[in-house]
Design a protein around this motif. Sequence first.
Motif, PDB file in Angstrom:
ATOM      1  N   VAL A   1      14.631  11.986  -7.955  1.00  0.00           N
ATOM      2  CA  VAL A   1      15.053  12.707  -6.756  1.00  0.00           C
ATOM      3  C   VAL A   1      14.899  11.738  -5.593  1.00  0.00           C
ATOM      4  CG1 VAL A   1      14.656  14.682  -5.239  1.00  0.00           C
ATOM      5  CG2 VAL A   1      14.266  14.915  -7.712  1.00  0.00           C
ATOM      6  N   VAL A   2      15.977  11.513  -4.843  1.00  0.00           N
ATOM      7  CA  VAL A   2      15.922  10.610  -3.684  1.00  0.00           C
ATOM      8  C   VAL A   2      16.276  11.411  -2.432  1.00  0.00           C
ATOM      9  CG1 VAL A   2      16.379   8.534  -5.036  1.00  0.00           C
ATOM     10  CG2 VAL A   2      18.299   9.799  -4.073  1.00  0.00           C
ATOM     11  N   VAL A   3      15.520  11.185  -1.373  1.00  0.00           N
ATOM     12  CA  VAL A   3      15.628  12.000  -0.162  1.00  0.00           C
ATOM     13  C   VAL A   3      15.960  11.104   1.029  1.00  0.00           C
ATOM     14  CG1 VAL A   3      14.403  13.584   1.387  1.00  0.00           C
ATOM     15  CG2 VAL A   3      13.999  13.686  -1.087  1.00  0.00           C
ATOM     16  N   THR A   4      17.023  11.455   1.745  1.00  0.00           N
ATOM     17  CA  THR A   4      17.450  10.634   2.887  1.00  0.00           C
ATOM     18  C   THR A   4      16.515  10.758   4.084  1.00  0.00           C
ATOM     19  OG1 THR A   4      18.893  12.436   3.639  1.00  0.00           O
ATOM     20  CG2 THR A   4      19.886  10.723   2.238  1.00  0.00           C
TER      21      THR A   4
ATOM     22  N   LYS B   1       8.940  18.315  -9.668  1.00  0.00           N
ATOM     23  CA  LYS B   1       7.889  18.820 -10.551  1.00  0.00           C
ATOM     24  C   LYS B   1       8.469  19.495 -11.778  1.00  0.00           C
ATOM     25  CE  LYS B   1       3.754  21.737 -10.551  1.00  0.00           C
ATOM     26  NZ  LYS B   1       2.858  22.591  -9.713  1.00  0.00           N
ATOM     27  N   ARG B   2       9.473  20.336 -11.600  1.00  0.00           N
ATOM     28  CA  ARG B   2      10.058  21.068 -12.724  1.00  0.00           C
ATOM     29  C   ARG B   2      10.724  20.147 -13.736  1.00  0.00           C
ATOM     30  NH1 ARG B   2      12.963  26.466 -10.065  1.00  0.00           N
ATOM     31  NH2 ARG B   2      11.043  27.519  -9.426  1.00  0.00           N
ATOM     32  N   HIS B   3      11.299  19.059 -13.247  1.00  0.00           N
ATOM     33  CA  HIS B   3      12.046  18.174 -14.142  1.00  0.00           C
ATOM     34  C   HIS B   3      11.237  16.953 -14.585  1.00  0.00           C
ATOM     35  CE1 HIS B   3      16.146  19.923 -14.095  1.00  0.00           C
ATOM     36  NE2 HIS B   3      15.702  20.488 -12.978  1.00  0.00           N
ATOM     37  N   GLY B   4      10.008  16.827 -14.104  1.00  0.00           N
ATOM     38  CA  GLY B   4       9.243  15.636 -14.420  1.00  0.00           C
ATOM     39  C   GLY B   4       9.874  14.391 -13.845  1.00  0.00           C
ATOM     40  N   ALA B   5      10.553  14.537 -12.714  1.00  0.00           N
ATOM     41  CA  ALA B   5      11.281  13.431 -12.089  1.00  0.00           C
ATOM     42  C   ALA B   5      10.394  12.697 -11.091  1.00  0.00           C
ATOM     43  CB  ALA B   5      12.526  13.967 -11.380  1.00  0.00           C
ATOM     44  N   THR B   6      10.719  11.454 -10.840  1.00  0.00           N
ATOM     45  CA  THR B   6      10.078  10.678  -9.785  1.00  0.00           C
ATOM     46  C   THR B   6      10.784  10.965  -8.467  1.00  0.00           C
ATOM     47  OG1 THR B   6       9.552   8.917 -11.358  1.00  0.00           O
ATOM     48  CG2 THR B   6       9.433   8.369  -9.017  1.00  0.00           C
TER      49      THR B   6
ATOM     50  N   ALA C   1      10.587   8.307   2.086  1.00  0.00           N
ATOM     51  CA  ALA C   1       9.799   7.505   3.014  1.00  0.00           C
ATOM     52  C   ALA C   1       8.336   7.922   2.952  1.00  0.00           C
ATOM     53  CB  ALA C   1      10.335   7.670   4.438  1.00  0.00           C
ATOM     54  N   GLN C   2       7.458   6.952   3.061  1.00  0.00           N
ATOM     55  CA  GLN C   2       6.026   7.237   2.984  1.00  0.00           C
ATOM     56  C   GLN C   2       5.604   8.246   4.046  1.00  0.00           C
ATOM     57  OE1 GLN C   2       3.293   6.364   5.132  1.00  0.00           O
ATOM     58  NE2 GLN C   2       1.824   7.196   3.641  1.00  0.00           N
ATOM     59  N   ARG C   3       6.270   8.217   5.179  1.00  0.00           N
ATOM     60  CA  ARG C   3       5.888   9.072   6.308  1.00  0.00           C
ATOM     61  C   ARG C   3       6.008  10.561   5.999  1.00  0.00           C
ATOM     62  NH1 ARG C   3       8.306   7.482  12.084  1.00  0.00           N
ATOM     63  NH2 ARG C   3       7.140   5.612  11.497  1.00  0.00           N
ATOM     64  N   ILE C   4       6.896  10.938   5.064  1.00  0.00           N
ATOM     65  CA  ILE C   4       7.103  12.377   4.811  1.00  0.00           C
ATOM     66  C   ILE C   4       6.490  12.841   3.496  1.00  0.00           C
ATOM     67  CG2 ILE C   4       9.239  12.339   6.149  1.00  0.00           C
ATOM     68  CD1 ILE C   4      10.755  12.672   3.471  1.00  0.00           C
ATOM     69  N   GLN C   5       5.709  12.011   2.836  1.00  0.00           N
ATOM     70  CA  GLN C   5       5.216  12.368   1.514  1.00  0.00           C
ATOM     71  C   GLN C   5       4.187  13.499   1.520  1.00  0.00           C
ATOM     72  OE1 GLN C   5       4.124   8.973  -0.861  1.00  0.00           O
ATOM     73  NE2 GLN C   5       6.169   8.090  -0.730  1.00  0.00           N
TER      74      GLN C   5
ATOM     75  N   LYS D   1       5.331  10.369  -6.787  1.00  0.00           N
ATOM     76  CA  LYS D   1       6.102   9.987  -5.602  1.00  0.00           C
ATOM     77  C   LYS D   1       6.033   8.475  -5.429  1.00  0.00           C
ATOM     78  CE  LYS D   1       3.734  12.818  -2.896  1.00  0.00           C
ATOM     79  NZ  LYS D   1       3.062  13.735  -3.836  1.00  0.00           N
ATOM     80  N   ARG D   2       7.133   7.917  -4.978  1.00  0.00           N
ATOM     81  CA  ARG D   2       7.179   6.488  -4.692  1.00  0.00           C
ATOM     82  C   ARG D   2       7.750   6.263  -3.307  1.00  0.00           C
ATOM     83  NH1 ARG D   2       9.127   3.707 -10.422  1.00  0.00           N
ATOM     84  NH2 ARG D   2       7.387   4.534 -11.660  1.00  0.00           N
ATOM     85  N   ASP D   3       7.198   5.270  -2.619  1.00  0.00           N
ATOM     86  CA  ASP D   3       7.699   4.932  -1.287  1.00  0.00           C
ATOM     87  C   ASP D   3       9.115   4.400  -1.392  1.00  0.00           C
ATOM     88  OD1 ASP D   3       5.176   5.563  -0.493  1.00  0.00           O
ATOM     89  OD2 ASP D   3       4.596   3.526   0.094  1.00  0.00           O
ATOM     90  N   LEU D   4       9.992   4.937  -0.547  1.00  0.00           N
ATOM     91  CA  LEU D   4      11.351   4.436  -0.468  1.00  0.00           C
ATOM     92  C   LEU D   4      11.373   3.308   0.563  1.00  0.00           C
ATOM     93  CD1 LEU D   4      14.080   5.268  -1.766  1.00  0.00           C
ATOM     94  CD2 LEU D   4      14.498   6.656   0.269  1.00  0.00           C
ATOM     95  N   PRO D   5      11.750   2.105   0.170  1.00  0.00           N
ATOM     96  CA  PRO D   5      11.776   1.017   1.153  1.00  0.00           C
ATOM     97  C   PRO D   5      12.827   1.292   2.223  1.00  0.00           C
ATOM     98  CG  PRO D   5      12.876   0.327  -0.860  1.00  0.00           C
ATOM     99  CD  PRO D   5      12.257   1.666  -1.143  1.00  0.00           C
ATOM    100  N   ILE D   6      12.529   0.915   3.455  1.00  0.00           N
ATOM    101  CA  ILE D   6      13.462   1.108   4.559  1.00  0.00           C
ATOM    102  C   ILE D   6      14.164  -0.225   4.811  1.00  0.00           C
ATOM    103  CG2 ILE D   6      13.747   1.888   6.922  1.00  0.00           C
ATOM    104  CD1 ILE D   6      12.634   3.999   4.933  1.00  0.00           C
ATOM    105  N   ASN D   7      15.500  -0.206   4.739  1.00  0.00           N
ATOM    106  CA  ASN D   7      16.293  -1.436   4.804  1.00  0.00           C
ATOM    107  C   ASN D   7      15.886  -2.395   3.685  1.00  0.00           C
ATOM    108  OD1 ASN D   7      17.874  -0.705   7.041  1.00  0.00           O
ATOM    109  ND2 ASN D   7      16.311  -1.422   8.467  1.00  0.00           N
ATOM    110  N   GLY D   8      15.794  -1.825   2.490  1.00  0.00           N
ATOM    111  CA  GLY D   8      15.434  -2.619   1.319  1.00  0.00           C
ATOM    112  C   GLY D   8      15.987  -1.962   0.068  1.00  0.00           C
ATOM    113  N   SER D   9      15.683  -2.557  -1.085  1.00  0.00           N
ATOM    114  CA  SER D   9      16.217  -2.058  -2.357  1.00  0.00           C
ATOM    115  C   SER D   9      15.095  -1.702  -3.305  1.00  0.00           C
ATOM    116  CB  SER D   9      17.119  -3.114  -3.010  1.00  0.00           C
ATOM    117  OG  SER D   9      18.251  -3.376  -2.209  1.00  0.00           O
ATOM    118  N   THR D  10      15.385  -0.771  -4.195  1.00  0.00           N
ATOM    119  CA  THR D  10      14.463  -0.397  -5.251  1.00  0.00           C
ATOM    120  C   THR D  10      15.264  -0.139  -6.517  1.00  0.00           C
ATOM    121  OG1 THR D  10      12.610   1.080  -5.807  1.00  0.00           O
ATOM    122  CG2 THR D  10      14.532   2.106  -4.781  1.00  0.00           C
TER     123      THR D  10
END
Length: 261
Positions: free
Chosen positions: A52-55, A70-75, A79-83, A94-103
């Motif tokens: 799940v990726v959140v803008t 949680k229901r799907h066992g998804a990662t 952004a770290q600020r909204i976790q 949960k994983r930090d989404l890099p800002i102006n970067g790639s993952t």
Amino acid sequence: MRLQILGSGSRGNAALLWADETVILIDAGLPIRTLTDRVEKAGIGFKGIDHVVVTHGHLDHSRSSGIMAKRHGATLHCAQRIQEHRSVSRAPEKRDLPINGSTTLEPRRGSEPVTLTTVKIPHDCDPTVAFRIEHGGRTLSFLSDMGEPREDAGRALAGAGLLVLESNYDDELLRGGPYPDALKARVRGAGGHLSNDQMAVMLTRLAGPDLHTVVLAHLSEKNNRPEIALRTARATLEQLGRKDVEVLVAEQDRPLSPILV
């Protein structure tokens, strides 16, 4: 890859992306019952979503993200600020989404990983990002909730085959519409949304040679009309010599059919 917009507008936004066997939910702003129903009707069963990726943290994009992860066992990637936001915090991983970067979004099943690049864009929820998603030689650019056109975002997101692009309001309809003056100023401001005319500016920057489909997203139900947004986009593409590009409008209450990237 193929993309299905599950719903788009001020009452909630969500889309599914299939990259071979990997399934990604892009934003999860629809109410949980609505989102669950539309995901199931799209053929996604129990534990079927991998990521799940959140803008950004506004509820019309993040509302059901934590519980869906949680229901799907998804990662869940955000952004770290909204976790710690209530809408996000239920996700066990949960994983930090890099800002102006790639993952890299790793598959749970045996397919190639997906590369997700974020591009920070102006909006009154900091940070808000657009996505460039690449897999198997195909590219999707996903841009919504942007307060004003930006050349740097255009450069970073150009070259996609499928483009999801905000076209939130018509200037004349907003001026004469029911919103109070303060809200009208917010929508028009650098922290608000793209008008149809501003969408045309970004489309000019983003319409590369590989572009085959544009999906106009996040249309205001009170301050826009699909036919106005469509007319603006098609006229822009005609001026660019790209009448071959298909233009669709995402709807709030009905998913679009899946689109090949």
